[in-house]
Design a protein around this motif. Structure first.
Motif, PDB file in Angstrom:
ATOM      1  N   VAL A  69      -0.197  32.118  29.728  1.00  0.00           N
ATOM      2  CA  VAL A  69      -1.214  31.628  28.785  1.00  0.00           C
ATOM      3  C   VAL A  69      -0.764  31.866  27.350  1.00  0.00           C
ATOM      4  CG1 VAL A  69      -3.592  31.896  28.012  1.00  0.00           C
ATOM      5  CG2 VAL A  69      -3.072  31.934  30.444  1.00  0.00           C
ATOM      6  N   PHE A  70      -0.145  33.024  27.085  1.00  0.00           N
ATOM      7  CA  PHE A  70       0.327  33.324  25.733  1.00  0.00           C
ATOM      8  C   PHE A  70       1.367  32.310  25.277  1.00  0.00           C
ATOM      9  CE2 PHE A  70       3.593  35.365  23.085  1.00  0.00           C
ATOM     10  CZ  PHE A  70       2.839  35.661  21.955  1.00  0.00           C
ATOM     11  N   LEU A  71       2.341  32.013  26.129  1.00  0.00           N
ATOM     12  CA  LEU A  71       3.377  31.040  25.755  1.00  0.00           C
ATOM     13  C   LEU A  71       2.774  29.648  25.529  1.00  0.00           C
ATOM     14  CD1 LEU A  71       6.271  32.100  28.159  1.00  0.00           C
ATOM     15  CD2 LEU A  71       6.078  32.519  25.704  1.00  0.00           C
ATOM     16  N   ALA A  72       1.845  29.263  26.409  1.00  0.00           N
ATOM     17  CA  ALA A  72       1.200  27.968  26.245  1.00  0.00           C
ATOM     18  C   ALA A  72       0.393  27.925  24.952  1.00  0.00           C
ATOM     19  CB  ALA A  72       0.297  27.672  27.446  1.00  0.00           C
ATOM     20  N   LEU A  73      -0.340  29.014  24.659  1.00  0.00           N
ATOM     21  CA  LEU A  73      -1.154  29.083  23.445  1.00  0.00           C
ATOM     22  C   LEU A  73      -0.270  29.102  22.203  1.00  0.00           C
ATOM     23  CD1 LEU A  73      -4.142  29.309  22.661  1.00  0.00           C
ATOM     24  CD2 LEU A  73      -3.868  31.788  22.626  1.00  0.00           C
ATOM     25  N   LEU A  74       0.822  29.862  22.277  1.00  0.00           N
ATOM     26  CA  LEU A  74       1.758  29.909  21.148  1.00  0.00           C
ATOM     27  C   LEU A  74       2.341  28.534  20.854  1.00  0.00           C
ATOM     28  CD1 LEU A  74       3.352  31.650  19.110  1.00  0.00           C
ATOM     29  CD2 LEU A  74       5.097  31.950  20.886  1.00  0.00           C
ATOM     30  N   LEU A  75       2.715  27.816  21.888  1.00  0.00           N
ATOM     31  CA  LEU A  75       3.270  26.473  21.706  1.00  0.00           C
ATOM     32  C   LEU A  75       2.247  25.541  21.071  1.00  0.00           C
ATOM     33  CD1 LEU A  75       5.582  24.471  22.216  1.00  0.00           C
ATOM     34  CD2 LEU A  75       4.613  24.050  24.481  1.00  0.00           C
ATOM     35  N   VAL A  76       1.005  25.605  21.565  1.00  0.00           N
ATOM     36  CA  VAL A  76      -0.045  24.741  21.017  1.00  0.00           C
ATOM     37  C   VAL A  76      -0.315  25.075  19.555  1.00  0.00           C
ATOM     38  CG1 VAL A  76      -2.507  24.207  21.168  1.00  0.00           C
ATOM     39  CG2 VAL A  76      -1.133  24.297  23.244  1.00  0.00           C
ATOM     40  N   GLU A  77      -0.381  26.372  19.223  1.00  0.00           N
ATOM     41  CA  GLU A  77      -0.685  26.752  17.848  1.00  0.00           C
ATOM     42  C   GLU A  77       0.454  26.376  16.906  1.00  0.00           C
ATOM     43  OE1 GLU A  77      -2.090  30.638  17.168  1.00  0.00           O
ATOM     44  OE2 GLU A  77      -3.934  30.347  18.320  1.00  0.00           O
ATOM     45  N   VAL A  78       1.682  26.572  17.340  1.00  0.00           N
ATOM     46  CA  VAL A  78       2.824  26.192  16.492  1.00  0.00           C
ATOM     47  C   VAL A  78       2.805  24.696  16.220  1.00  0.00           C
ATOM     48  CG1 VAL A  78       5.334  25.983  16.451  1.00  0.00           C
ATOM     49  CG2 VAL A  78       4.282  28.132  17.143  1.00  0.00           C
ATOM     50  N   ILE A  79       2.582  23.901  17.264  1.00  0.00           N
ATOM     51  CA  ILE A  79       2.530  22.453  17.082  1.00  0.00           C
ATOM     52  C   ILE A  79       1.368  22.074  16.167  1.00  0.00           C
ATOM     53  CG2 ILE A  79       2.117  20.266  18.272  1.00  0.00           C
ATOM     54  CD1 ILE A  79       3.590  21.420  20.678  1.00  0.00           C
ATOM     55  N   PHE A  80       0.228  22.736  16.366  1.00  0.00           N
ATOM     56  CA  PHE A  80      -0.951  22.445  15.550  1.00  0.00           C
ATOM     57  C   PHE A  80      -0.691  22.766  14.079  1.00  0.00           C
ATOM     58  CE2 PHE A  80      -4.790  24.322  13.568  1.00  0.00           C
ATOM     59  CZ  PHE A  80      -5.567  23.174  13.487  1.00  0.00           C
ATOM     60  N   LEU A  81      -0.114  23.952  13.802  1.00  0.00           N
ATOM     61  CA  LEU A  81       0.138  24.354  12.413  1.00  0.00           C
ATOM     62  C   LEU A  81       1.187  23.469  11.755  1.00  0.00           C
ATOM     63  CD1 LEU A  81       0.076  28.237  12.834  1.00  0.00           C
ATOM     64  CD2 LEU A  81      -1.675  26.797  11.790  1.00  0.00           C
ATOM     65  N   LEU A  82       2.212  23.108  12.500  1.00  0.00           N
ATOM     66  CA  LEU A  82       3.221  22.188  11.944  1.00  0.00           C
ATOM     67  C   LEU A  82       2.599  20.830  11.633  1.00  0.00           C
ATOM     68  CD1 LEU A  82       6.356  22.964  14.166  1.00  0.00           C
ATOM     69  CD2 LEU A  82       6.024  23.526  11.752  1.00  0.00           C
ATOM     70  N   ALA A  83       1.703  20.398  12.520  1.00  0.00           N
ATOM     71  CA  ALA A  83       1.045  19.105  12.283  1.00  0.00           C
ATOM     72  C   ALA A  83       0.149  19.168  11.050  1.00  0.00           C
ATOM     73  CB  ALA A  83       0.227  18.714  13.507  1.00  0.00           C
ATOM     74  N   ILE A  84      -0.590  20.290  10.875  1.00  0.00           N
ATOM     75  CA  ILE A  84      -1.452  20.453   9.697  1.00  0.00           C
ATOM     76  C   ILE A  84      -0.607  20.488   8.421  1.00  0.00           C
ATOM     77  CG2 ILE A  84      -2.970  22.084   8.515  1.00  0.00           C
ATOM     78  CD1 ILE A  84      -4.402  20.582  10.641  1.00  0.00           C
ATOM     79  N   ARG A  85       0.485  21.242   8.460  1.00  0.00           N
ATOM     80  CA  ARG A  85       1.361  21.333   7.282  1.00  0.00           C
ATOM     81  C   ARG A  85       1.938  19.976   6.940  1.00  0.00           C
ATOM     82  NH1 ARG A  85       6.701  22.009   5.838  1.00  0.00           N
ATOM     83  NH2 ARG A  85       7.093  23.536   4.155  1.00  0.00           N
ATOM     84  N   THR A  86       2.402  19.287   7.964  1.00  0.00           N
ATOM     85  CA  THR A  86       2.958  17.950   7.720  1.00  0.00           C
ATOM     86  C   THR A  86       1.908  17.013   7.142  1.00  0.00           C
ATOM     87  OG1 THR A  86       4.511  18.247   9.556  1.00  0.00           O
ATOM     88  CG2 THR A  86       4.126  16.002   8.824  1.00  0.00           C
ATOM     89  N   TYR A  87       0.692  17.120   7.674  1.00  0.00           N
ATOM     90  CA  TYR A  87      -0.387  16.253   7.193  1.00  0.00           C
ATOM     91  C   TYR A  87      -0.672  16.509   5.716  1.00  0.00           C
ATOM     92  CZ  TYR A  87      -5.150  14.605   6.378  1.00  0.00           C
ATOM     93  OH  TYR A  87      -6.258  13.997   5.841  1.00  0.00           O
ATOM     94  N   TYR A  88      -0.800  17.782   5.293  1.00  0.00           N
ATOM     95  CA  TYR A  88      -1.086  18.115   3.895  1.00  0.00           C
ATOM     96  C   TYR A  88       0.052  17.668   2.977  1.00  0.00           C
ATOM     97  CZ  TYR A  88      -5.316  20.895   4.629  1.00  0.00           C
ATOM     98  OH  TYR A  88      -6.604  21.299   4.914  1.00  0.00           O
ATOM     99  N   TYR A  89       1.280  17.975   3.366  1.00  0.00           N
ATOM    100  CA  TYR A  89       2.418  17.634   2.509  1.00  0.00           C
ATOM    101  C   TYR A  89       2.585  16.121   2.402  1.00  0.00           C
ATOM    102  CZ  TYR A  89       4.165  22.387   1.862  1.00  0.00           C
ATOM    103  OH  TYR A  89       4.311  23.699   1.465  1.00  0.00           O
ATOM    104  N   ASP A  90       2.388  15.429   3.541  1.00  0.00           N
ATOM    105  CA  ASP A  90       2.505  13.961   3.500  1.00  0.00           C
ATOM    106  C   ASP A  90       1.398  13.337   2.665  1.00  0.00           C
ATOM    107  OD1 ASP A  90       4.742  14.043   5.049  1.00  0.00           O
ATOM    108  OD2 ASP A  90       3.776  13.391   6.912  1.00  0.00           O
ATOM    109  N   SER A  91       0.219  13.981   2.676  1.00  0.00           N
ATOM    110  CA  SER A  91      -0.882  13.455   1.859  1.00  0.00           C
ATOM    111  C   SER A  91      -0.525  13.503   0.379  1.00  0.00           C
ATOM    112  CB  SER A  91      -2.162  14.258   2.119  1.00  0.00           C
ATOM    113  OG  SER A  91      -2.585  14.099   3.447  1.00  0.00           O
ATOM    114  N   VAL A  92       0.068  14.644  -0.066  1.00  0.00           N
ATOM    115  CA  VAL A  92       0.499  14.764  -1.470  1.00  0.00           C
ATOM    116  C   VAL A  92       1.596  13.754  -1.774  1.00  0.00           C
ATOM    117  CG1 VAL A  92       1.570  16.312  -3.151  1.00  0.00           C
ATOM    118  CG2 VAL A  92      -0.156  17.192  -1.563  1.00  0.00           C
ATOM    119  N   TYR A  93       2.555  13.672  -0.887  1.00  0.00           N
ATOM    120  CA  TYR A  93       3.679  12.746  -1.090  1.00  0.00           C
ATOM    121  C   TYR A  93       3.184  11.297  -1.156  1.00  0.00           C
ATOM    122  CZ  TYR A  93       7.881  10.051   0.064  1.00  0.00           C
ATOM    123  OH  TYR A  93       8.887   9.118   0.070  1.00  0.00           O
TER     124      TYR A  93
END
Length: 491
Positions: free
Chosen positions: A30-54
């Motif tokens: 469960v930890f590995l699955a949760l870690l993978l989901v959170e990493v993907i989620f945070l990368l997606a949020i970061r990409t979304y914010y940076y792309d919005s500025v760009y």
């Protein structure tokens, strides 16, 4: 189980075992699955914010460039050209820098005129014909910024590089807060998972501990104990199997005890007769008729003892796979005629009529003596449990192209459904008062199986019994069974 599994009280360490493995593996997955989901989620949020500025900057550049190219009034070489350029392309909360094509800053929207050259990757990308993008720390202020650069064409040629510089500190702060929130949610999820995994482990381990404890008692000979509990799935099957095993052991022990009691009686009776008549004859003084009668009884009881011992020896050989068969062609009709002659006298005493109906030319491949033993046992049982004056039918016919079937049927007392399922078990006797070892049908069954055949019984209490024996015909068996193969299979 190799290690007892226990959940320790708070403050102690959980012992190694299945419970620990289940908890650790479950939490790890469960930890590995949760870690993978959170990493993907945070990368997606970061990409979304940076792309919005760009995207916001590039959209502004496109709109401003279109307006500038359409309504440009000042000459490029005019002293007001750069000021007009800054006014046309300026974007709020963003620093606009005007650079030469080699990256040297000409002017910017802040009013400062630093004499420096921009070396970040966005400038070469812009000069190359695309919109350059760079994210990093601003020299001097060490602030996280995003730079977006694009070449401005004037009069059909590349004139300047427009470079927008905006802070992403606010975005990073938001991302940090989102990361903390995600970690908090993940921690809460892991706490729930840990609690659930302990419950799951206990639901598996506790029944196993109970089963192990009961099994240990069974191993010590306490077969009256049973595994109690409303278990489910495979654990329920395991508990049922162990309970059934204990029940069968108890039943087998009871059968063994009954057998010992029965065989002791069976052996004592003829021995008593032999001993009594031997002592009587030794004392002398009897006429020839009485002597002949005594010797006849001794001979008869001796044969009875020999039969009992041979039956026990046969059973022992079959159990140890040591019985050897002398295989050859056996005529079924002739064999059954011999059986009828052997049991005729016994049938006459009860006024039972034996009717034989066998096809001519049926020859099987087998051991004549062993097959005779089987059919003698079947016919003897039929006579023993038939009513006086009844008929016993013996039929033999070709069943298939390669098989023959012999059917012995009577209209005797029959066997109940409960006993019919066990009648071929070793030592089992439907009626212990009739004597015998309870091994006859068990031995017959194994002999027929050694011949590659089948022995089946059908019976109804009060209606009679029907025994069917199927054997392979000699022509079909000769290609697949021979004496050497059969001896190898029984050694």
């Amino acid at each position: 189980m190799g290690a007892r599994l226990q959940v320790e009280r708070p403050g102690t360490i959980m012992k190694k075992g299945m419970r620990r493995q289940i908890v650790l593996h479950y939490i790890l997955v469960v930890f590995l699955a949760l870690l993978l989901v959170e990493v993907i989620f945070l990368l997606a949020i970061r990409t979304y914010y940076y792309d919005s500025v760009y995207n916001s900057i590039t959209t502004h550049i496109s709109a401003a460039e279109e307006f500038y190219q359409k309504y440009q009034l000042t000459n490029e070489n005019s002293p007001f050209a750069l000021e007009e350029l800054l006014d046309s392309f300026e974007l709020s909360n963003t620093e606009l820098q005007v650079l030469t094509l080699d990256g040297k800053m000409i002017t910017n929207s802040t009013g400062f005129q630093p004499d420096r050259t921009i070396t970040t990757s966005d400038v070469p990308e812009a000069v190359g014909g695309s919109i350059g993008r760079w994210v990093g720390r601003q020299p001097g202020t060490n602030e996280n910024v995003m730079a977006v650069s694009k070449v401005l064409q004037i009069g059909g040629r590349d004139a300047y590089v427009l470079r927008y510089l905006t802070s992403v500190e606010g975005i990073n702060s938001n991302l940090f807060n989102v990361t903390l929130l995600a970690i908090g949610i993940g921690g809460a999820v892991m706490a729930v998972v840990a609690s659930f995994s302990f419950g799951l482990a206990n639901s598996i381990v506790k029944p196993l501990n109970n089963i192990t404890a009961v099994s240990a008692q069974m191993a010590k000979g306490k077969f009256d104990v049973r595994i109690k509990g409303n278990y489910r799935y495979e654990i329920a099957d395991l508990a049922s199997t162990l309970n059934y095993m204990a029940q069968e052991i108890v039943r087998s022990n009871q059968i063994k005890d009954d057998f010992i009691s029965s065989i002791s009686h069976e052996l004592r009776t003829p021995l008593t007769s032999i001993k009594g008549w031997s002592e009587t004859l030794i004392s002398g003084g009897y006429d020839p008729e009485e002597t002949k009668l005594g010797v006849g009884i001794i001979s008869k009881e001796s044969n009875r003892l020999i039969g009992l011992v041979e039956e026990l020896l046969d059973f022992s050989k079959l159990q140890q796979n040591e019985m050897r068969l002398s295989m050859g062609a056996v005529g079924i009709k002739e064999l059954l005629q011999e059986i009828v002659l052997n049991v005729w006298a016994k049938a006459e005493k009860k006024q039972i009529r034996l009717v034989l109906d066998a096809e001519e030319g049926l020859v099987v491949y087998g051991d004549a003596n062993r097959l005779k033993q089987v059919f003698l046992n079947i016919a003897d049982n039929a006579i023993k449990f038939s009513h006086e004056g009844s008929d016993i039918m013996i039929h033999a016919y070709r069943l298939f192209e390669d098989q023959v079937e012999v059917v012995v049927s009577d209209t005797g007392i029959g066997i109940s459904e409960e006993h019919l399922a066990r009648v071929k078990d070793r030592f089992f006797q439907v009626d212990s008062l009739n004597g015998g070892t309870g091994l006859g049908l068990a031995i017959s069954q194994q002999i027929i199986e050694l011949h590659g055949g089948l022995l089946e019984m059908e019976s109804e209490l009060g209606q009679g019994t029907r025994v069917r024996v199927q054997l392979m015909l000699a022509d079909a068996a000769s290609g697949t069974i021979n004496t050497e193969e059969k001896m190898e299979g029984t050694e």
